[in-house]
Design a protein around this motif. Structure first.
Motif, mmCIF file in Angstrom:
data_model
loop_
_atom_site.group_PDB
_atom_site.id
_atom_site.type_symbol
_atom_site.label_atom_id
_atom_site.label_comp_id
_atom_site.label_asym_id
_atom_site.label_seq_id
_atom_site.Cartn_x
_atom_site.Cartn_y
_atom_site.Cartn_z
ATOM 1 N N TRP A 71 0.807 -1.218 0.000
ATOM 2 C CA TRP A 71 0.000 0.000 0.000
ATOM 3 C C TRP A 71 0.844 1.275 0.000
ATOM 4 O O TRP A 71 0.437 2.284 -0.567
ATOM 5 C CB TRP A 71 -0.927 0.036 1.210
ATOM 6 C CG TRP A 71 -2.060 -0.940 1.156
ATOM 7 C CD1 TRP A 71 -2.155 -2.113 1.856
ATOM 8 C CD2 TRP A 71 -3.249 -0.850 0.374
ATOM 9 N NE1 TRP A 71 -3.333 -2.744 1.540
ATOM 10 C CE2 TRP A 71 -4.034 -1.994 0.640
ATOM 11 C CE3 TRP A 71 -3.736 0.088 -0.538
ATOM 12 C CZ2 TRP A 71 -5.265 -2.224 0.038
ATOM 13 C CZ3 TRP A 71 -4.970 -0.134 -1.139
ATOM 14 C CH2 TRP A 71 -5.721 -1.274 -0.841
ATOM 15 N N GLU A 72 1.986 1.257 0.653
ATOM 16 C CA GLU A 72 2.706 2.505 0.941
ATOM 17 C C GLU A 72 3.838 2.851 -0.023
ATOM 18 O O GLU A 72 4.220 4.015 -0.111
ATOM 19 C CB GLU A 72 3.228 2.470 2.372
ATOM 20 C CG GLU A 72 2.079 2.425 3.373
ATOM 21 C CD GLU A 72 2.542 2.528 4.805
ATOM 22 O OE1 GLU A 72 3.651 3.039 5.036
ATOM 23 O OE2 GLU A 72 1.788 2.105 5.683
ATOM 24 N N LYS A 99 -1.902 3.503 -1.410
ATOM 25 C CA LYS A 99 -2.540 4.083 -0.222
ATOM 26 C C LYS A 99 -3.185 5.431 -0.558
ATOM 27 O O LYS A 99 -4.261 5.754 -0.072
ATOM 28 C CB LYS A 99 -1.486 4.258 0.873
ATOM 29 C CG LYS A 99 -1.949 4.973 2.105
ATOM 30 C CD LYS A 99 -0.785 5.131 3.069
ATOM 31 C CE LYS A 99 -1.128 5.971 4.264
ATOM 32 N NZ LYS A 99 -0.007 6.089 5.209
ATOM 33 N N PHE A 130 -7.744 1.468 1.429
ATOM 34 C CA PHE A 130 -6.672 1.343 2.412
ATOM 35 C C PHE A 130 -7.229 1.526 3.824
ATOM 36 O O PHE A 130 -6.869 0.775 4.734
ATOM 37 C CB PHE A 130 -5.563 2.364 2.152
ATOM 38 C CG PHE A 130 -4.506 2.376 3.216
ATOM 39 C CD1 PHE A 130 -3.553 1.376 3.274
ATOM 40 C CD2 PHE A 130 -4.476 3.390 4.162
ATOM 41 C CE1 PHE A 130 -2.580 1.372 4.266
ATOM 42 C CE2 PHE A 130 -3.511 3.397 5.154
ATOM 43 C CZ PHE A 130 -2.563 2.385 5.207
ATOM 44 N N SER A 131 -8.105 2.489 4.003
ATOM 45 C CA SER A 131 -8.621 2.785 5.347
ATOM 46 C C SER A 131 -9.428 1.632 5.935
ATOM 47 O O SER A 131 -9.482 1.481 7.152
ATOM 48 C CB SER A 131 -9.461 4.066 5.336
ATOM 49 O OG SER A 131 -10.693 3.843 4.683
ATOM 50 N N SER A 168 -8.850 -1.626 5.042
ATOM 51 C CA SER A 168 -8.059 -2.850 4.903
ATOM 52 C C SER A 168 -7.580 -3.334 6.269
ATOM 53 O O SER A 168 -7.172 -2.546 7.113
ATOM 54 C CB SER A 168 -6.853 -2.587 4.002
ATOM 55 O OG SER A 168 -6.016 -3.720 3.987
ATOM 56 N N LYS A 186 -2.828 -3.370 6.371
ATOM 57 C CA LYS A 186 -2.213 -2.094 6.019
ATOM 58 C C LYS A 186 -0.694 -2.192 5.863
ATOM 59 O O LYS A 186 -0.094 -1.423 5.140
ATOM 60 C CB LYS A 186 -2.566 -1.037 7.057
ATOM 61 C CG LYS A 186 -4.017 -0.598 6.989
ATOM 62 C CD LYS A 186 -4.282 0.488 8.015
ATOM 63 C CE LYS A 186 -5.639 1.103 7.862
ATOM 64 N NZ LYS A 186 -6.760 0.228 7.995
ATOM 65 N N GLU A 187 -0.054 -3.123 6.535
ATOM 66 C CA GLU A 187 1.403 -3.226 6.507
ATOM 67 C C GLU A 187 1.867 -4.489 5.786
ATOM 68 O O GLU A 187 2.916 -5.045 6.091
ATOM 69 C CB GLU A 187 1.950 -3.175 7.927
ATOM 70 C CG GLU A 187 1.669 -1.839 8.592
ATOM 71 C CD GLU A 187 2.269 -1.720 9.976
ATOM 72 O OE1 GLU A 187 3.087 -2.577 10.365
ATOM 73 O OE2 GLU A 187 1.933 -0.750 10.665
#
Length: 125
Positions: free
Chosen positions: A17-18, A28, A35-36, A38, A41-42
């Motif tokens: 994502w990032e 993201k 993303f919010s 999910s 996230k990592e």
């Protein structure tokens, strides 16, 4: 950045994502609502690829069912991801300098690129 390309290695150090691994910007930012919600996230790119249902179907883990407009965002994301992504297991990742045929950064290629850019700007004036 137009002369730089990230060549994905094994995907273990690329955050799905990032990191901006799929062109300009990160997922993201492009798909902020997805993303919010999910649960992952990592997650790394490698983890996402390992968890794929099939070659053509990415698997996402959201904390709730998606709304209709979020389904459309997910469809757009899956289309952008495509099916052709293949990891190179022996490499972590690399950066390709597209201004030189070899793919390696060379000072001479920067000068050549600058001369071409300045020449193009002079022709516009």
């Amino acid at each position: 950045m137009e002369n730089v390309e990230i060549k994905i290695g094994n995907g273990n150090r690329i955050m799905f994502w990032e990191d901006a691994w799929l062109g300009r910007g990160c997922l993201k930012e492009k798909y902020s609502r997805l993303f919010s919600i999910s649960n992952d996230k990592e997650v790394t790119l490698k983890e996402m690829l390992v968890n794929k249902v099939s070659d053509a179907e990415w698997c996402f883990n959201f904390r709730r069912n998606l709304l209709a407009w979020e389904e459309e965002d997910l469809s757009n994301l899956k289309m952008e991801l495509g099916i052709g992504l293949v990891l190179c297991l022996e490499n972590l990742y690399s950066i390709i300098w597209k201004a030189d045929r070899s793919g390696y950064f060379k000072v001479k290629s920067v000068f050549n690129w600058c001369e071409l850019s300045v020449g193009a700007m002079k022709n516009i004036s």
